[in-house]
Design a protein around this motif. Structure first.
Motif, PDB file in Angstrom:
ATOM      1  N   PRO A  48      33.422 -19.519 -57.164  1.00 22.40           N
ATOM      2  CA  PRO A  48      32.525 -19.276 -57.779  1.00 22.40           C
ATOM      3  C   PRO A  48      31.951 -20.202 -58.882  1.00 22.40           C
ATOM      4  N   LYS A  49      30.305 -19.926 -59.253  1.00 22.34           N
ATOM      5  CA  LYS A  49      29.309 -20.303 -60.039  1.00 22.34           C
ATOM      6  C   LYS A  49      29.637 -20.957 -61.155  1.00 22.34           C
ATOM      7  N   LEU A  50      30.511 -19.432 -62.073  1.00 23.44           N
ATOM      8  CA  LEU A  50      30.941 -18.875 -62.807  1.00 23.44           C
ATOM      9  C   LEU A  50      32.136 -18.149 -63.778  1.00 23.44           C
ATOM     10  N   LEU A  51      32.965 -18.764 -63.530  1.00 26.72           N
ATOM     11  CA  LEU A  51      34.525 -18.182 -63.811  1.00 26.72           C
ATOM     12  C   LEU A  51      35.067 -17.657 -65.485  1.00 26.72           C
ATOM     13  N   LEU A  52      35.417 -16.433 -64.572  1.00 27.11           N
ATOM     14  CA  LEU A  52      35.716 -15.813 -66.414  1.00 27.11           C
ATOM     15  C   LEU A  52      37.127 -15.172 -66.006  1.00 27.11           C
ATOM     16  N   ALA A  53      37.278 -15.740 -67.229  1.00 25.98           N
ATOM     17  CA  ALA A  53      39.397 -15.492 -66.397  1.00 25.98           C
ATOM     18  C   ALA A  53      39.764 -15.305 -68.029  1.00 25.98           C
ATOM     19  N   ASP A  54      40.851 -13.634 -67.989  1.00 23.77           N
ATOM     20  CA  ASP A  54      40.686 -13.668 -68.772  1.00 23.77           C
ATOM     21  C   ASP A  54      42.382 -13.286 -69.060  1.00 23.77           C
ATOM     22  N   GLU A  55      43.374 -14.327 -70.499  1.00 24.96           N
ATOM     23  CA  GLU A  55      44.194 -15.015 -70.489  1.00 24.96           C
ATOM     24  C   GLU A  55      45.052 -15.145 -68.703  1.00 24.96           C
ATOM     25  N   PRO A  56      44.508 -15.942 -68.153  1.00 28.98           N
ATOM     26  CA  PRO A  56      44.797 -16.360 -67.127  1.00 28.98           C
ATOM     27  C   PRO A  56      46.407 -16.795 -66.889  1.00 28.98           C
ATOM     28  N   THR A  57      47.057 -16.927 -68.209  1.00 29.91           N
ATOM     29  CA  THR A  57      48.770 -17.953 -68.044  1.00 29.91           C
ATOM     30  C   THR A  57      49.020 -17.199 -68.896  1.00 29.91           C
ATOM     31  N   GLY A  58      48.826 -15.524 -69.184  1.00 26.25           N
ATOM     32  CA  GLY A  58      49.138 -15.122 -70.391  1.00 26.25           C
ATOM     33  C   GLY A  58      50.843 -14.459 -69.675  1.00 26.25           C
ATOM     34  N   SER A  59      51.069 -14.540 -68.582  1.00 23.61           N
ATOM     35  CA  SER A  59      52.532 -14.162 -68.022  1.00 23.61           C
ATOM     36  C   SER A  59      53.413 -15.110 -67.726  1.00 23.61           C
ATOM     37  N   LEU A  60      52.519 -16.654 -68.229  1.00 27.45           N
ATOM     38  CA  LEU A  60      53.612 -17.310 -66.901  1.00 27.45           C
ATOM     39  C   LEU A  60      54.152 -18.223 -68.366  1.00 27.45           C
ATOM     40  N   ASP A  61      55.461 -18.749 -68.064  1.00 31.16           N
ATOM     41  CA  ASP A  61      56.526 -19.392 -68.770  1.00 31.16           C
ATOM     42  C   ASP A  61      55.354 -20.695 -69.693  1.00 31.16           C
ATOM     43  N   GLU A  62      56.118 -21.591 -70.632  1.00 33.63           N
ATOM     44  CA  GLU A  62      54.390 -22.529 -71.089  1.00 33.63           C
ATOM     45  C   GLU A  62      54.447 -23.323 -70.854  1.00 33.63           C
ATOM     46  N   ALA A  63      55.142 -24.157 -69.496  1.00 31.97           N
ATOM     47  CA  ALA A  63      55.141 -25.221 -68.458  1.00 31.97           C
ATOM     48  C   ALA A  63      54.282 -24.573 -66.888  1.00 31.97           C
ATOM     49  N   THR A  64      54.542 -23.711 -66.728  1.00 34.08           N
ATOM     50  CA  THR A  64      53.971 -22.930 -65.989  1.00 34.08           C
ATOM     51  C   THR A  64      52.039 -22.978 -66.303  1.00 34.08           C
ATOM     52  N   GLY A  65      52.483 -22.236 -67.285  1.00 33.39           N
ATOM     53  CA  GLY A  65      50.960 -22.564 -67.990  1.00 33.39           C
ATOM     54  C   GLY A  65      50.125 -23.345 -67.965  1.00 33.39           C
ATOM     55  N   THR A  66      50.670 -24.575 -68.007  1.00 27.86           N
ATOM     56  CA  THR A  66      49.886 -25.533 -69.018  1.00 27.86           C
ATOM     57  C   THR A  66      49.798 -26.447 -67.432  1.00 27.86           C
ATOM     58  N   ARG A  67      50.759 -26.488 -66.530  1.00 26.91           N
ATOM     59  CA  ARG A  67      50.389 -26.570 -65.070  1.00 26.91           C
ATOM     60  C   ARG A  67      49.075 -25.608 -64.890  1.00 26.91           C
ATOM     61  N   VAL A  68      49.076 -24.228 -65.396  1.00 31.56           N
ATOM     62  CA  VAL A  68      47.652 -23.955 -64.492  1.00 31.56           C
ATOM     63  C   VAL A  68      46.662 -23.855 -65.046  1.00 31.56           C
ATOM     64  N   MET A  69      46.852 -23.853 -66.510  1.00 29.16           N
ATOM     65  CA  MET A  69      45.502 -24.435 -66.844  1.00 29.16           C
ATOM     66  C   MET A  69      44.677 -26.020 -67.105  1.00 29.16           C
ATOM     67  N   GLU A  70      45.923 -27.021 -66.147  1.00 26.02           N
ATOM     68  CA  GLU A  70      45.186 -28.009 -65.960  1.00 26.02           C
ATOM     69  C   GLU A  70      44.478 -27.576 -64.689  1.00 26.02           C
ATOM     70  N   LEU A  71      45.208 -27.411 -63.762  1.00 28.14           N
ATOM     71  CA  LEU A  71      44.555 -27.140 -62.612  1.00 28.14           C
ATOM     72  C   LEU A  71      43.010 -26.347 -62.465  1.00 28.14           C
ATOM     73  N   LEU A  72      43.279 -24.970 -63.785  1.00 29.82           N
ATOM     74  CA  LEU A  72      41.859 -24.412 -64.079  1.00 29.82           C
ATOM     75  C   LEU A  72      40.921 -25.037 -64.102  1.00 29.82           C
ATOM     76  N   LEU A  73      40.878 -26.161 -65.383  1.00 28.95           N
ATOM     77  CA  LEU A  73      40.234 -26.904 -65.837  1.00 28.95           C
ATOM     78  C   LEU A  73      39.752 -27.933 -64.407  1.00 28.95           C
ATOM     79  N   ARG A  74      40.934 -28.282 -64.168  1.00 28.67           N
ATOM     80  CA  ARG A  74      40.175 -29.952 -63.258  1.00 28.67           C
ATOM     81  C   ARG A  74      39.523 -28.800 -61.636  1.00 28.67           C
ATOM     82  N   VAL A  75      39.506 -28.512 -61.595  1.00 30.93           N
ATOM     83  CA  VAL A  75      39.027 -27.214 -60.196  1.00 30.93           C
ATOM     84  C   VAL A  75      37.234 -26.849 -60.515  1.00 30.93           C
TER      85      VAL A  75
END
Ligand SMILES: Nc1ncnc2c1ncn2[C@@H]1O[C@H](COP(=O)(O)OP(=O)(O)OP(=O)(O)O)[C@@H](O)[C@H]1O
Ligand SMILES: [Mg+2]
Length: 233
Positions: A169-196
């Motif tokens: 998408p040109k604009l991604l609306l993400a509503d607590e996309p790491t809310g159900s993840l443990d801290e380590a996975t959440g951090t990795r997923v957030m890194e991926l999200l920002l990188r993509v």
């Protein structure tokens, strides 16, 4: 519910040549409960913005309204120079969504869920060029043939994130996309999200309770007492 504010589908010039998104004086009530009022901001191409706020302050409702999935009492959302008037049109034009409660299609496998928005947007049998990388980074390769109902909450969340990102998408609306993840996975997923987002010049609006994740976006806003304010510090 009070009808959506008047909006037309006719083409309009962008109000600001650089703005991908312009949210103009949006107000929302449920019955007599005023949720937020006169929400206005613009977002440029490739820019990331986080929205924090207490539970129940109206963050998810605001994200839904920006994506054309929730009616508002007044105000407009202009995306790519055109008013957003419905969820499907907004999706085709390039607004992607990661829902707080995932909303994977239960009858479809993870693979089918992941590829559906991409094929609707781009058609044909073409595969997203970032498929392998996203599957690897989100640890989804082993889950492709499973049905969403057999996945844990965190696995469903990762699948929902992959599904949104793969449609580029040109604009991604993400509503607590790491809310159900443990801290380590959440951090990795957030890194991926920002990188993509950076790599594909996607703009991002991230709703999060995490000050650490909010600090990684270009701009930060706080939804409090019915007003959305930019945080300057
Ligand atoms: N369809 C609806 N009808 C009536 N009230 C609603 C509806 N959807 C949400 N609300 C109310 O609006 C308020 C804001 O809800 P919303 O889900 O936007 O909050 P939120 O900031 O995303 O909260 P959280 O951080 O817990 O996800 C809540 O009080 C909620 O009960
Ligand atoms: Mg919410």
């Amino acid at each position: 519910m009070i009808p959506q504010t008047e909006a037309t589908t006719e083409e309009r010039e962008p109000t600001d040549a650089e703005s991908l998104l312009a949210v103009e004086n949006l107000s929302k009530s449920f019955g007599t409960q005023l949720l937020w009022r006169n929400v206005s901001f613009t977002l440029n191409e490739g820019e990331s913005l986080s929205i924090c706020g207490a539970s129940g302050s109206g963050k998810s409702t605001l994200l839904l309204a920006i994506g054309g999935l929730e009616m508002v009492q007044s105000g407009t959302v202009i995306f790519n120079g055109r008013p957003v008037v419905g969820g499907r049109q907004a999706f085709i034009e390039g607004i992607g969504y990661v829902f707080q409660h995932y909303h994977l299609i239960e009858e479809l496998t993870v693979r089918e869920n992941l590829l559906l928005p991409f094929s609707i947007r781009f058609g044909g049998r073409q595969m997203p060029d970032i498929l392998d990388e996203v599957l690897d980074l989100l640890g989804l390769k082993e889950l492709l043939d499973r049905l969403p109902t057999t996945l844990s909450g965190g696995e469903q969340q990762r699948a929902a994130l992959a599904r949104a990102v793969l449609a580029k998408p040109k604009l991604l609306l993400a509503d607590e996309p790491t809310g159900s993840l443990d801290e380590a996975t959440g951090t990795r997923v957030m890194e991926l999200l920002l990188r993509v987002c950076q790599r594909f010049c996607m703009s991002l609006i991230l709703v999060t309770h995490s000050a650490m994740f909010a600090a990684q976006t270009d701009r930060r806003m706080l939804l409090k007492d019915g007003f959305l304010r930019e945080q300057t510090a």
